[in-house]
Design a protein around this motif. Structure first.
Motif, PDB file in Angstrom:
ATOM      1  N   VAL A 173       0.484  -1.191  -0.315  1.00 15.72           N
ATOM      2  CA  VAL A 173       0.446   0.061   0.079  1.00 15.72           C
ATOM      3  C   VAL A 173       0.751   1.449   0.090  1.00 15.72           C
ATOM      4  CG1 VAL A 173      -1.534   1.517   1.500  1.00 15.72           C
ATOM      5  CG2 VAL A 173      -1.663  -1.155   1.218  1.00 15.72           C
ATOM      6  N   TYR A 174       1.963   1.444   0.623  1.00 13.08           N
ATOM      7  CA  TYR A 174       2.779   1.980   0.810  1.00 13.08           C
ATOM      8  C   TYR A 174       3.607   2.413  -0.212  1.00 13.08           C
ATOM      9  CZ  TYR A 174       6.045   5.918   3.101  1.00 13.08           C
ATOM     10  OH  TYR A 174       6.830   6.405   3.025  1.00 13.08           O
ATOM     11  N   GLN A 175       3.708   1.608  -0.994  1.00  9.61           N
ATOM     12  CA  GLN A 175       4.733   1.975  -2.946  1.00  9.61           C
ATOM     13  C   GLN A 175       3.414   2.331  -3.394  1.00  9.61           C
ATOM     14  OE1 GLN A 175       8.060   1.382  -3.406  1.00  9.61           O
ATOM     15  NE2 GLN A 175       8.465   1.255  -1.137  1.00  9.61           N
ATOM     16  N   ALA A 176       2.129   1.647  -2.744  1.00 11.24           N
ATOM     17  CA  ALA A 176       1.148   2.549  -4.377  1.00 11.24           C
ATOM     18  C   ALA A 176       0.966   4.098  -3.888  1.00 11.24           C
ATOM     19  CB  ALA A 176       0.202   2.065  -4.634  1.00 11.24           C
ATOM     20  N   TRP A 177       1.023   4.274  -2.359  1.00 11.98           N
ATOM     21  CA  TRP A 177       0.602   5.904  -2.580  1.00 11.98           C
ATOM     22  C   TRP A 177       1.999   6.687  -2.707  1.00 11.98           C
ATOM     23  CZ3 TRP A 177      -0.568   4.930   3.658  1.00 11.98           C
ATOM     24  CH2 TRP A 177      -1.787   4.182   2.916  1.00 11.98           C
ATOM     25  N   LEU A 178       3.525   5.893  -3.083  1.00 10.33           N
ATOM     26  CA  LEU A 178       5.002   6.843  -2.741  1.00 10.33           C
ATOM     27  C   LEU A 178       4.974   6.761  -4.906  1.00 10.33           C
ATOM     28  CD1 LEU A 178       7.854   5.254  -1.470  1.00 10.33           C
ATOM     29  CD2 LEU A 178       6.793   7.981  -0.957  1.00 10.33           C
ATOM     30  N   ALA A 179       4.287   5.926  -5.741  1.00 10.01           N
ATOM     31  CA  ALA A 179       4.095   5.711  -6.937  1.00 10.01           C
ATOM     32  C   ALA A 179       3.340   7.017  -7.270  1.00 10.01           C
ATOM     33  CB  ALA A 179       3.732   4.453  -7.282  1.00 10.01           C
ATOM     34  N   ALA A 180       2.022   7.391  -6.667  1.00  8.77           N
ATOM     35  CA  ALA A 180       1.081   8.295  -6.676  1.00  8.77           C
ATOM     36  C   ALA A 180       1.576   9.486  -7.131  1.00  8.77           C
ATOM     37  CB  ALA A 180      -0.233   8.065  -6.218  1.00  8.77           C
ATOM     38  N   GLU A 181       2.370  10.128  -5.569  1.00 14.13           N
ATOM     39  CA  GLU A 181       3.400  10.735  -4.948  1.00 14.13           C
ATOM     40  C   GLU A 181       4.043  11.351  -6.190  1.00 14.13           C
ATOM     41  OE1 GLU A 181       4.065  14.091  -3.017  1.00 14.13           O
ATOM     42  OE2 GLU A 181       2.992  12.530  -2.401  1.00 14.13           O
ATOM     43  N   THR A 182       5.784  10.202  -6.793  1.00 15.26           N
ATOM     44  CA  THR A 182       5.607  10.391  -7.917  1.00 15.26           C
ATOM     45  C   THR A 182       5.823  11.276  -9.389  1.00 15.26           C
ATOM     46  OG1 THR A 182       7.243   8.867  -6.915  1.00 15.26           O
ATOM     47  CG2 THR A 182       7.827   9.067  -9.142  1.00 15.26           C
ATOM     48  N   ALA A 183       4.238  10.471  -9.867  1.00 10.51           N
ATOM     49  CA  ALA A 183       3.801  10.923 -11.103  1.00 10.51           C
ATOM     50  C   ALA A 183       2.661  11.982 -10.129  1.00 10.51           C
ATOM     51  CB  ALA A 183       2.322   9.949 -10.900  1.00 10.51           C
ATOM     52  N   ILE A 184       2.789  12.052  -9.829  1.00 11.79           N
ATOM     53  CA  ILE A 184       1.964  13.809  -8.928  1.00 11.79           C
ATOM     54  C   ILE A 184       3.817  15.439  -9.483  1.00 11.79           C
ATOM     55  CG2 ILE A 184       1.577  15.645  -7.437  1.00 11.79           C
ATOM     56  CD1 ILE A 184       0.081  13.169  -6.549  1.00 11.79           C
ATOM     57  N   ARG A 185       4.664  14.539  -8.964  1.00 12.98           N
ATOM     58  CA  ARG A 185       5.912  15.146  -9.077  1.00 12.98           C
ATOM     59  C   ARG A 185       6.008  15.550 -10.720  1.00 12.98           C
ATOM     60  NH1 ARG A 185       7.945  16.914  -4.632  1.00 12.98           N
ATOM     61  NH2 ARG A 185      11.152  16.589  -5.422  1.00 12.98           N
ATOM     62  N   ARG A 186       5.449  14.331 -11.206  1.00 11.87           N
ATOM     63  CA  ARG A 186       6.322  14.130 -12.728  1.00 11.87           C
ATOM     64  C   ARG A 186       5.604  15.678 -13.251  1.00 11.87           C
ATOM     65  NH1 ARG A 186       8.090   8.363 -13.371  1.00 11.87           N
ATOM     66  NH2 ARG A 186      10.258   8.686 -11.949  1.00 11.87           N
ATOM     67  N   GLY A 187       4.076  15.289 -12.886  1.00 14.40           N
ATOM     68  CA  GLY A 187       2.788  16.315 -14.385  1.00 14.40           C
ATOM     69  C   GLY A 187       3.588  17.702 -14.124  1.00 14.40           C
ATOM     70  N   PRO A 188       2.206  18.254 -14.788  1.00 12.37           N
ATOM     71  CA  PRO A 188       2.914  19.460 -15.442  1.00 12.37           C
ATOM     72  C   PRO A 188       2.220  20.751 -14.288  1.00 12.37           C
ATOM     73  CG  PRO A 188       1.158  18.864 -15.586  1.00 12.37           C
ATOM     74  CD  PRO A 188       0.521  17.741 -15.087  1.00 12.37           C
ATOM     75  N   LEU A 189       1.564  20.346 -13.197  1.00 10.58           N
ATOM     76  CA  LEU A 189       1.628  21.850 -11.858  1.00 10.58           C
ATOM     77  C   LEU A 189       2.732  21.799 -11.724  1.00 10.58           C
ATOM     78  CD1 LEU A 189      -0.081  22.685 -10.238  1.00 10.58           C
ATOM     79  CD2 LEU A 189      -0.092  20.892  -8.349  1.00 10.58           C
ATOM     80  N   ASP A 190       2.924  22.787 -11.506  1.00 11.42           N
ATOM     81  CA  ASP A 190       4.136  23.964 -11.293  1.00 11.42           C
ATOM     82  C   ASP A 190       4.930  23.255  -9.382  1.00 11.42           C
ATOM     83  OD1 ASP A 190       6.054  26.510 -11.432  1.00 11.42           O
ATOM     84  OD2 ASP A 190       5.530  27.169  -9.382  1.00 11.42           O
ATOM     85  N   ALA A 191       6.294  23.614  -9.946  1.00  6.09           N
ATOM     86  CA  ALA A 191       6.559  22.620  -8.220  1.00  6.09           C
ATOM     87  C   ALA A 191       6.438  23.699  -7.275  1.00  6.09           C
ATOM     88  CB  ALA A 191       8.202  22.348  -8.292  1.00  6.09           C
ATOM     89  N   THR A 192       6.389  25.048  -7.396  1.00  5.48           N
ATOM     90  CA  THR A 192       5.902  25.645  -6.324  1.00  5.48           C
ATOM     91  C   THR A 192       4.894  25.739  -5.684  1.00  5.48           C
ATOM     92  OG1 THR A 192       8.119  27.490  -6.773  1.00  5.48           O
ATOM     93  CG2 THR A 192       5.640  28.225  -5.816  1.00  5.48           C
ATOM     94  N   VAL A 193       4.104  25.844  -7.057  1.00  5.82           N
ATOM     95  CA  VAL A 193       2.102  25.783  -6.284  1.00  5.82           C
ATOM     96  C   VAL A 193       2.288  24.759  -5.624  1.00  5.82           C
ATOM     97  CG1 VAL A 193       0.468  25.541  -7.558  1.00  5.82           C
ATOM     98  CG2 VAL A 193       1.533  27.116  -8.439  1.00  5.82           C
TER      99      VAL A 193
END
Length: 146
Positions: free
Chosen positions: A13-33
């Protein structure tokens, strides 16, 4: 002291949450925001672990101490862009999620300031940090230190 170590007790479960976190970080939303949203939501939820972690991350990304100090009162501060304001308003509405959810007015500001991919990133990061806060607060996670 932490009540439970999730990555040991539920590694899959924890690895799935980390995978989601990684995908969000790679996404187009500005890192500061992204980091401002994480900090503000964590302030609302009282998650010291996440406030500490994401304030540190924001500073590494170039965020100023002054803006971090103003974050709890961002509406009164002139230091935040219209896009950051829209994101923070959305994040607060989603986190407190009153009887009527997120208003059309708040969503209109999100649409005005972000494209579809960025909006999806905002929705995802807000949901994800609320998830992490709902782990950190009840398990009494403590900041990792310097």
């Amino acid at each position: 002291m932490s009540r439970l170590t999730m990555h040991e007790a539920a590694p899959e479960v924890y690895q799935a949450w980390l995978a989601a976190e990684t995908a969000i970080r790679r996404g187009p939303l500005d890192a500061t925001v992204r980091e401002l949203v994480k900090i503000r939501v964590s302030q609302i939820n009282g998650c010291l672990f996440c406030i500490d972690m994401h304030s540190t991350e924001a500073r590494k990304l170039g965020e100023t101490e002054r803006r971090l100090w103003h974050l709890n009162a961002w509406r009164e501060s002139e230091l935040f862009t219209p896009a950051e304001r829209a994101a923070l308003e959305y994040a607060e509405a989603t986190t407190t999620l009153g009887a009527h959810g997120v208003s059309d007015e708040i969503w209109a500001e999100v649409e005005k300031n972000f494209d579809d991919g960025q909006r999806a990133g905002l929705v995802a990061v807000t949901a994800q940090i609320n998830l992490w806060n709902r782990i950190g607060v009840p398990l009494r996670l403590e900041p990792l230190g310097e």
